[in-house]
Design a protein around this motif. Sequence first.
Motif, PDB file in Angstrom:
ATOM      1  N   VAL A 147      -0.576  -2.550  -9.313  1.00 21.28           N
ATOM      2  CA  VAL A 147       0.075  -3.795  -9.741  1.00 21.28           C
ATOM      3  C   VAL A 147       1.139  -3.486 -10.792  1.00 21.28           C
ATOM      4  CG1 VAL A 147      -1.947  -5.242  -9.245  1.00 21.28           C
ATOM      5  CG2 VAL A 147      -1.659  -4.304 -11.516  1.00 21.28           C
ATOM      6  N   ALA A 148       2.122  -4.372 -10.880  1.00 23.83           N
ATOM      7  CA  ALA A 148       3.152  -4.214 -11.899  1.00 23.83           C
ATOM      8  C   ALA A 148       2.482  -4.154 -13.268  1.00 23.83           C
ATOM      9  CB  ALA A 148       4.139  -5.370 -11.831  1.00 23.83           C
ATOM     10  N   GLY A 149       2.964  -3.253 -14.092  1.00 25.23           N
ATOM     11  CA  GLY A 149       2.373  -3.043 -15.415  1.00 25.23           C
ATOM     12  C   GLY A 149       1.484  -1.816 -15.464  1.00 25.23           C
ATOM     13  N   ASP A 150       1.045  -1.317 -14.305  1.00 22.39           N
ATOM     14  CA  ASP A 150       0.248  -0.087 -14.286  1.00 22.39           C
ATOM     15  C   ASP A 150       1.084   1.080 -14.792  1.00 22.39           C
ATOM     16  OD1 ASP A 150      -2.159  -1.046 -13.260  1.00 22.39           O
ATOM     17  OD2 ASP A 150      -1.644  -0.583 -11.175  1.00 22.39           O
ATOM     18  N   GLU A 151       0.451   1.943 -15.557  1.00 23.32           N
ATOM     19  CA  GLU A 151       1.054   3.209 -15.950  1.00 23.32           C
ATOM     20  C   GLU A 151       0.256   4.286 -15.239  1.00 23.32           C
ATOM     21  OE1 GLU A 151       1.407   5.536 -20.047  1.00 23.32           O
ATOM     22  OE2 GLU A 151       2.568   3.663 -20.013  1.00 23.32           O
ATOM     23  N   LEU A 152       0.911   4.967 -14.301  1.00 23.61           N
ATOM     24  CA  LEU A 152       0.215   5.877 -13.408  1.00 23.61           C
ATOM     25  C   LEU A 152       0.609   7.332 -13.632  1.00 23.61           C
ATOM     26  CD1 LEU A 152       0.637   3.751 -10.157  1.00 23.61           C
ATOM     27  CD2 LEU A 152      -1.324   3.795 -11.718  1.00 23.61           C
ATOM     28  N   VAL A 153      -0.380   8.206 -13.490  1.00 26.32           N
ATOM     29  CA  VAL A 153      -0.187   9.649 -13.581  1.00 26.32           C
ATOM     30  C   VAL A 153      -0.790  10.238 -12.315  1.00 26.32           C
ATOM     31  CG1 VAL A 153      -0.880  11.733 -14.834  1.00 26.32           C
ATOM     32  CG2 VAL A 153      -0.246   9.684 -16.098  1.00 26.32           C
ATOM     33  N   ALA A 154      -0.123  11.249 -11.764  1.00 29.21           N
ATOM     34  CA  ALA A 154      -0.607  11.877 -10.529  1.00 29.21           C
ATOM     35  C   ALA A 154      -0.790  13.370 -10.722  1.00 29.21           C
ATOM     36  CB  ALA A 154       0.374  11.605  -9.394  1.00 29.21           C
ATOM     37  N   ARG A 155      -1.796  13.893 -10.024  1.00 30.61           N
ATOM     38  CA  ARG A 155      -2.069  15.336 -10.034  1.00 30.61           C
ATOM     39  C   ARG A 155      -2.146  15.808  -8.586  1.00 30.61           C
ATOM     40  NH1 ARG A 155      -4.717  13.118 -14.172  1.00 30.61           N
ATOM     41  NH2 ARG A 155      -4.635  14.110 -16.204  1.00 30.61           N
ATOM     42  N   PRO A 201       0.792  -1.240   0.000  1.00 30.79           N
ATOM     43  CA  PRO A 201       0.000   0.000   0.000  1.00 30.79           C
ATOM     44  C   PRO A 201       0.822   1.288   0.000  1.00 30.79           C
ATOM     45  CG  PRO A 201      -0.936  -1.571   1.529  1.00 30.79           C
ATOM     46  CD  PRO A 201       0.355  -2.164   1.055  1.00 30.79           C
ATOM     47  N   THR A 202       1.953   1.300   0.671  1.00 26.95           N
ATOM     48  CA  THR A 202       2.739   2.532   0.738  1.00 26.95           C
ATOM     49  C   THR A 202       3.538   2.810  -0.541  1.00 26.95           C
ATOM     50  OG1 THR A 202       4.453   1.314   1.923  1.00 26.95           O
ATOM     51  CG2 THR A 202       2.891   2.594   3.252  1.00 26.95           C
ATOM     52  N   PHE A 203       3.512   1.895  -1.500  1.00 28.05           N
ATOM     53  CA  PHE A 203       4.200   2.113  -2.777  1.00 28.05           C
ATOM     54  C   PHE A 203       3.697   3.374  -3.473  1.00 28.05           C
ATOM     55  CE2 PHE A 203       4.957   1.557  -7.322  1.00 28.05           C
ATOM     56  CZ  PHE A 203       6.270   1.105  -7.351  1.00 28.05           C
ATOM     57  N   ALA A 204       2.467   3.772  -3.207  1.00 27.06           N
ATOM     58  CA  ALA A 204       1.922   4.985  -3.827  1.00 27.06           C
ATOM     59  C   ALA A 204       2.796   6.202  -3.553  1.00 27.06           C
ATOM     60  CB  ALA A 204       0.496   5.236  -3.347  1.00 27.06           C
ATOM     61  N   MET A 205       3.595   6.159  -2.484  1.00 23.18           N
ATOM     62  CA  MET A 205       4.513   7.267  -2.188  1.00 23.18           C
ATOM     63  C   MET A 205       5.531   7.474  -3.309  1.00 23.18           C
ATOM     64  SD  MET A 205       4.271   9.332   0.300  1.00 23.18           S
ATOM     65  CE  MET A 205       5.857  10.082   0.039  1.00 23.18           C
ATOM     66  N   VAL A 206       5.888   6.404  -3.998  1.00 24.02           N
ATOM     67  CA  VAL A 206       6.851   6.517  -5.097  1.00 24.02           C
ATOM     68  C   VAL A 206       6.300   7.457  -6.173  1.00 24.02           C
ATOM     69  CG1 VAL A 206       8.014   5.232  -6.947  1.00 24.02           C
ATOM     70  CG2 VAL A 206       7.836   4.239  -4.648  1.00 24.02           C
ATOM     71  N   VAL A 207       5.023   7.308  -6.476  1.00 20.61           N
ATOM     72  CA  VAL A 207       4.387   8.149  -7.490  1.00 20.61           C
ATOM     73  C   VAL A 207       4.069   9.527  -6.909  1.00 20.61           C
ATOM     74  CG1 VAL A 207       2.453   8.320  -9.113  1.00 20.61           C
ATOM     75  CG2 VAL A 207       3.466   6.090  -8.596  1.00 20.61           C
ATOM     76  N   GLN A 208       3.587   9.549  -5.664  1.00 18.32           N
ATOM     77  CA  GLN A 208       3.271  10.832  -5.037  1.00 18.32           C
ATOM     78  C   GLN A 208       4.511  11.714  -4.937  1.00 18.32           C
ATOM     79  OE1 GLN A 208       2.271  10.929  -0.877  1.00 18.32           O
ATOM     80  NE2 GLN A 208       1.014  12.747  -1.139  1.00 18.32           N
ATOM     81  N   ASP A 209       5.663  11.113  -4.739  1.00 18.75           N
ATOM     82  CA  ASP A 209       6.893  11.897  -4.631  1.00 18.75           C
ATOM     83  C   ASP A 209       7.118  12.765  -5.866  1.00 18.75           C
ATOM     84  OD1 ASP A 209       9.512  12.583  -3.362  1.00 18.75           O
ATOM     85  OD2 ASP A 209      10.244  11.623  -5.194  1.00 18.75           O
ATOM     86  N   LEU A 210       6.714  12.285  -7.023  1.00 18.27           N
ATOM     87  CA  LEU A 210       6.857  13.080  -8.249  1.00 18.27           C
ATOM     88  C   LEU A 210       6.067  14.385  -8.144  1.00 18.27           C
ATOM     89  CD1 LEU A 210       6.449  10.178 -10.834  1.00 18.27           C
ATOM     90  CD2 LEU A 210       8.602  11.208 -10.020  1.00 18.27           C
ATOM     91  N   THR A 211       4.909  14.325  -7.483  1.00 15.76           N
ATOM     92  CA  THR A 211       4.093  15.537  -7.324  1.00 15.76           C
ATOM     93  C   THR A 211       4.683  16.452  -6.261  1.00 15.76           C
ATOM     94  OG1 THR A 211       2.575  14.634  -5.642  1.00 15.76           O
ATOM     95  CG2 THR A 211       2.011  14.250  -7.954  1.00 15.76           C
ATOM     96  N   LEU A 212       5.210  15.868  -5.195  1.00 12.50           N
ATOM     97  CA  LEU A 212       5.804  16.695  -4.143  1.00 12.50           C
ATOM     98  C   LEU A 212       7.039  17.418  -4.660  1.00 12.50           C
ATOM     99  CD1 LEU A 212       5.304  14.362  -1.062  1.00 12.50           C
ATOM    100  CD2 LEU A 212       3.966  16.391  -1.712  1.00 12.50           C
ATOM    101  N   GLN A 213       7.738  16.816  -5.625  1.00 11.17           N
ATOM    102  CA  GLN A 213       8.871  17.503  -6.250  1.00 11.17           C
ATOM    103  C   GLN A 213       8.396  18.752  -6.993  1.00 11.17           C
ATOM    104  OE1 GLN A 213      12.023  16.753  -5.583  1.00 11.17           O
ATOM    105  NE2 GLN A 213      11.258  15.095  -4.313  1.00 11.17           N
ATOM    106  N   GLN A 214       7.204  18.673  -7.583  1.00  9.16           N
ATOM    107  CA  GLN A 214       6.639  19.850  -8.254  1.00  9.16           C
ATOM    108  C   GLN A 214       6.411  20.972  -7.234  1.00  9.16           C
ATOM    109  OE1 GLN A 214       3.138  17.837  -9.847  1.00  9.16           O
ATOM    110  NE2 GLN A 214       3.833  18.305 -11.931  1.00  9.16           N
TER     111      GLN A 214
END
Length: 149
Positions: free
Chosen positions: A98-106, A57-70
């Motif tokens: 899941v592996a294979g997901d292509e994710l975008v964050a806002r 569940p905490t893997f979402a931080m990997v993607v969220q980090d991209l937004t926090l860098q903004q």
Amino acid sequence: MSVNPDLVGRAFPPTAPYLVGREKVREFARAVFATDPQHSDPEAARALGYADVVAPPTFAMVVQDLTLQQLLAEPDSGIALERTVHAEQRFHYTRPIVAGDELVARLRITNIRPFGKGAMVTSEAAIEDATGAHVVTATSVLLIGGEVA
């Protein structure tokens, strides 16, 4: 400079797509001691109905980090990394990553609560898959210390 109160309500552009890799999920699972086979074994994940390994569940931080860098890159934010502490984290999932997901964050800044010379900045990163379907919303609270006089 203190945290800019005009950040509240600010929305950032979507991040570049992040392709979730099987090895990244496995590495992350090892790092957080998530030992369930669904995090490392594709067959175990498929037996549970998933297309590939399931991220903790905490893997979402990997993607969220991209937004926090903004946010940290905003010249008018008043946020300095050296005065920032990650104070709180929450996740609201529609489905697992899941592996294979292509994710975008806002990212959207939802609240700034001043205290003393500092502030607590609350942000929400809405993370969607390649079809535009919601996967998870990651909410962070950053504690920003005030500048030393």
